[in-house]
Write an enzyme that holds these catalytic residues in place. Structure first.
Site, PDB file in Angstrom:
ATOM      1  N   ASP B 381       0.880  -1.153   0.000  1.00 12.86           N
ATOM      2  CA  ASP B 381       0.000   0.000   0.000  1.00 12.86           C
ATOM      3  C   ASP B 381       0.928   1.216   0.000  1.00 12.86           C
ATOM      4  OD1 ASP B 381      -2.231   1.620   0.321  1.00 12.86           O
ATOM      5  OD2 ASP B 381      -1.901   1.676   2.495  1.00 12.86           O
ATOM      6  N   ASP B 581      -1.135  -0.513   6.228  1.00 14.30           N
ATOM      7  CA  ASP B 581      -1.080  -0.029   7.601  1.00 14.30           C
ATOM      8  C   ASP B 581      -2.223  -0.597   8.441  1.00 14.30           C
ATOM      9  OD1 ASP B 581      -3.151   1.393   6.625  1.00 14.30           O
ATOM     10  OD2 ASP B 581      -2.206   3.360   6.827  1.00 14.30           O
ATOM     11  N   ASP B 585      -6.881  -1.112   4.519  1.00 13.18           N
ATOM     12  CA  ASP B 585      -6.744  -2.172   3.543  1.00 13.18           C
ATOM     13  C   ASP B 585      -6.990  -3.555   4.102  1.00 13.18           C
ATOM     14  OD1 ASP B 585      -3.837  -0.398   2.938  1.00 13.18           O
ATOM     15  OD2 ASP B 585      -4.183  -1.557   4.748  1.00 13.18           O
TER      16      ASP B 585
END
Lengths: 237, 686
Positions: B381, B581, B585
């Site tokens: 990410d 994190d 997600d």
């Protein structure tokens, strides 16, 4: 006759190697005899008793290891594929001694096998427990287990014991070496120190030199019979 | 109402199905029990001494027996001398048999009565048979005695058990170190009086004082003082964290330079450290496929070995009689003792999980850890993972005819935004204070979440709007040509924009750019070295994705919805990792074979990822992958070695070429090599 003379020279030589080599021991294991001294809290008269027991335990283990190495050397000679390889075995042992000697001198790096630490820490734990227990029995067992601690000097002479191909000779070699280490270990136990660290260090390195010498000697001896045999046949023709 | 113990009292490894219990405590094996009795702190002094003396005395006597037997084997004394020697050896061996042999035999028979066939039982039976045969020979004045064999095997097997127990205890070192992090006592302030109180007795709400150099006994919230705190044991990051009134502090961390007083909020099992340890222990108690494989092999192995030993016995019994039959079958059992085989694989994983935990990497299961070694692709990410959570103010555009300069614009923006928690706002305020731009008097502040902020700047006498283009338009502030051009220019550079306007128009544009984490480049490089492809998946616009990807030299996919991310991950068949994190997600993290959440800090227990990085260091990702690969390599080496060694050993022993003592020694050497190989993971440079 020759062999008797050789032995009369050889064992005292090993003893002398022990005397000089013990400065190496003092550097590595000097803490143990010092700890043993602290076992007796009362009178000074008890100190030697603890020391004597500690040193007997140690030398007993060396002698046992020497006999075992001699026995292994003998078995090796008797096993089918190695039959008559006496000279080779002797040479290999001699080379190993030279390698160990060079390691003591610091010329060759030491290599450890995986798991070596495990063996070492196991012994250290047992020894630490004996130190905790104190007493005469503990002094003896401390010495007994101390004898099994990995030590290049001991290894070197165990190779020699193995090359001798006899439990009796092996035991005598290691007994001589062990007796040689007693004075220094005894004195450090009582006085806490025997020489300046610098002097101790240089004598300790000298023991590496002695080990190399003995190694070379063992190699030569391995080939001696061949030498004579070849010499004789040569003379006959 | 005691909890059923899950872990061996000595080595803290997970207990087997049928643990060894003694004195109300559970151990995984007899060796752990013995070792604990001798070296454990809880053991009574007298008893430890007794066990130790037993071992010392037995060793000494056995050494004597060995020396005598060498003589007998080699020199072939007269019969009369031999008899005397045999009687001496018999005498010497009595204490060894009594001290080491009986407990071993009793323990073995006990497990036999529970219908557990174990190798110890057979070895004990073999040893005792050899011993009894020797006594009969001695009394009957026959030559064949095996006192050396019987006593030496007992000493070696006992020593082997100690070694194993020692090795196993070492595998749990990491956890023990964590347990030792909390102090035994802490200073509790009650009614203005400071007293030392045992840590277990601290209650929620107690005020606790911590001096520099001391560690925190429980979790809490600072009420007084300023200090830096070393939280590396929890986060794996060495940089100290500054704590002041209101900051959270965690048990096990170390106060560095100031005096802090804090209110206890998490005590006992609720403390962060306890939860952390509990999670590690949970991970350790779940067997990984390799461990199950090792179990399976040893469960097949035992019956096979026992059958071979049986065949060996029968063969030699008919060929040369009972003596040779016992010795040779005993050799088979000793050389093939699969202890090392059973322990080595789990131990390697335990060591690795412990080491990872020390680095602030919490792997949920051994299985995850094992799968990690097969990873070929890592998805990352962007925001908050590759880049810092905060953005940096990197361009300021003041509309030319607005009669403002940079300092005016920033002062106005920072003054309004100083009340906001928004990352962009914080970054603006920080910028203003760095440059020394003054903050102005403001009133009537109003925040529109996701849009912007508005408020009256007193000296302007106008309501100022700060926020997105949507927010501007909504409040009747349309961009003119210069603003539109600037907007396009900055957006194509991947910047995030904030507009500021009042009266009739937009007066300025602030561009924020993302800052890569310091170690992002290094981490990507190391992943490449491991031959792992890396791809950025982000919901952010494709310009900013490209900007970051270009700096790192990797692929990127921008403007993805959470569902797109899942689809993208599922497209690939190789084992994949998703790093995020852990906030926005979650679907992607669970779609990948392994989800790694970064920067979980102390919220570990809440996270749902397979692996949680407590700190924010990206380099831990290649590190942990490499660790798992190394672990797999060790396990493979161990299995291969143990298999080869045992196969050769069994054949040699069954053919009668191996003496039992040599077999026992060989078994210990093999164990040491295998266990040592696993333990190497503790120190190895990864």
């Amino acid at each position: 006759m020759v062999s008797l003379i050789r032995r009369m020279i050889e064992y005292p030589l090993v003893f002398a190697a022990g005397l000089i080599g013990s400065f190496h021991c003092v550097g590595m294991c000097g803490g143990f005899p010092i700890a043993v001294t602290s076992f007796s809290t009362t009178k000074k008269t008890r100190i030697p008793k603890n020391q004597i027991l500690y040193n007997s335990g140690r030398v007993f283990t060396y002698t046992f290891l020497g006999a075992t190495a001699g026995y292994l050397g003998l078995s090796l000679r008797e096993i089918e594929p190695f039959l008559g390889w006496q000279a080779t075995i002797s040479t290999v042992m001699g080379v190993l001694m030279v390698v160990v000697g060079l390691q003591i001198l610091g010329i060759l790096g030491e290599k450890t096998l995986p798991g070596f630490n495990l063996y070492y820490s196991f012994l250290k734990k047992a020894i630490a427990s004996f130190i905790k227990q104190k007493g005469l029995g503990a002094s003896f067992y401390l010495g007994l287990f101390n004898g099994f601690l990995p030590c290049p000097l001991i290894y070197a002479f165990l190779f020699k014991a193995a090359a001798s191909g006899s439990p009796e000779k092996g035991a005598t070699i290691m007994l001589s070496l062990g007796l040689g280490t007693i004075p220094a270990m005894f004195l450090i136990g009582i006085f806490g120190r025997i020489a300046s660290l610098k002097l101790q260090g240089s004598i300790s390195r000298a023991s590496g030199f002695i080990v190399v010498m003995f190694g070379v000697f063992t190699i030569i001896r391995g080939f001696l019979p061949y030498f004579f045999k070849f010499g004789n046949t040569h003379l006959l023709h | 109402m005691g909890k059923i113990p899950q872990f061996c009292y000595h080595c803290r490894l997970p207990l087997p199905k049928k643990p060894f219990t003694a004195k109300g405590l559970s151990y995984c094996c007899y060796g752990c029990f013995l070792t604990h009795e001798i070296t454990g702190e809880e053991g009574e002094e007298g008893e430890a001494l007794w066990l130790l003396m037993k071992l010392g005395l037995s060793t000494f006597f056995t050494m004597n027996i060995m020396i005598l037997s060498y003589a007998d084997y080699i020199y072939g004394f007269d019969e009369s001398v031999s008899h005397i020697l045999n009687y001496i050896m018999l005498l010497l061996s009595i204490p060894v048999i009594a001290l080491l042999g009986l407990p071993f035999l009793i323990n073995s028979l006990r497990s036999l009565s529970k219908l557990v066939l174990n190798m110890d039982t057979l070895i004990a039976i073999g040893t005792f048979s050899a011993y009894i045969l020797s006594i009969i020979s001695t009394v009957k004045s026959q030559k064949q005695v095996y006192f050396d064999t019987a006593s030496m095997i007992l000493v070696l097997v006992t020593a082997g058990r100690f070694l194993e127990a020692n090795a196993k205890a070492r595998a749990s070192n990491a956890i023990k170190e964590l347990l030792e992090l909390t102090p035994k006592e802490a200073r509790v302030i009650k009614d203005g009086v400071e007293r030392l109180v045992p840590s277990e007795l601290i209650r929620k709400g107690d005020m606790v004082k911590v001096l520099p150099g001391e560690s925190f006994a429980v979790d809490g919230e600072v009420v007084e003082g300023n200090s830096s705190v070393d939280e590396s044991m929890l986060s794996g990051e060495s940089k100290p964290v500054f704590k002041t009134r209101g900051s959270k502090v965690f048990s096990g961390t170390i106060n560095i330079d100031g005096v802090l007083i804090f209110r206890a909020t998490g005590v006992g099992e609720e403390s962060t450290l306890s939860r952390f340890i509990k999670l590690i222990e949970e991970a350790r108690s779940l067997k990984s496929p390799v461990e199950r494989l090792a179990d399976k092999i040893s469960s097949i192995f035992i019956p096979v070995v026992v059958s071979i030993a049986g065949i060996t016995f029968a063969f030699w019994f008919f060929k040369e009689g009972i003596n040779t039959a016992i010795l040779n079958s005993l050799s088979v059992l000793l050389i093939s003792c699969p202890c090392a085989l059973g322990i080595a694989a789990p131990m390697a994983i335990q060591v690795a999980l412990g080491r990872a935990a020390k680095e602030g990497i919490l792997v949920r299961t051994g299985e995850t850890f094992e799968r990690l070694s097969h990873v070929r692709r890592v998805f990352l990410d962007k925001t908050g993972t590759l880049t810092k959570r905060e953005m940096r103010l990197s361009s300021i555009f003041v509309v030319p005819n607005s009669n403002l300069n940079e300092s005016d614009l920033i002062s106005i923006c920072a003054s309004l935004e100083s009340v906001s928690e928004h990352p962009l706002a914080k970054s603006t305020v920080e910028f203003a204070s760095q440059r020394g731009y003054p903050l102005l008097q403001v009133s009537k502040l109003k925040v529109s979440p996701g849009m912007g902020i508005e408020g009256k700047v007193n000296h302007l006498g106008e309501t100022v709007y700060i926020g997105s283009m949507r927010f501007m338009r909504k409040n009747g502030l349309d961009p003119d040509r210069t603003v539109t051009l600037e907007k396009e220019r900055l957006e194509s550079k991947g910047q995030t924009l904030v507009f500021c306007g009042w009266g009739k128009g937009i007066k300025g544009v602030l561009g924020f750019s993302e800052e890569l984490r310091e170690d992002a480049k290094e981490a990507i490089l190391r992943l490449k070295e491991l031959k792992i492809d890396t791809v950025i998946l982000t919901g952010d616009n494709r310009y900013s994705a490209k900007a970051v990807a270009a700096t790192l030299g990797i692929e990127s996919k921008g403007e993805l919805t959470p569902e797109d991310k899942v689809r993208e991950i599922k497209k690939h068949k190789e084992v994949s990792v998703m790093v995020g994190d852990g906030i926005n997600d979650v679907p992607a993290l669970s779609a990948a074979d392994i989800g790694i959440a970064i920067g979980c800090g102390t919220d570990i227990a809440r996270e749902s990822a397979d692996i949680n990085l407590l700190g924010e260091s990206l380099e831990k990702i290649p590190w942990v992958i490499k660790l798992s690969r190394e672990t797999r390599k060790r396990i493979k080496e161990n299995l291969f070695w143990a298999f080869l060694y045992n196969t050769i050993g069994i054949v040699v022993a069954a053919l009668g070429f191996l003496k039992p003592v040599a077999a026992a020694l060989a078994m210990i050497v093999s164990s040491i090599l295998v266990l040592g190989n696993s333990l190497r993971l503790q120190k190895e440079r990864i």
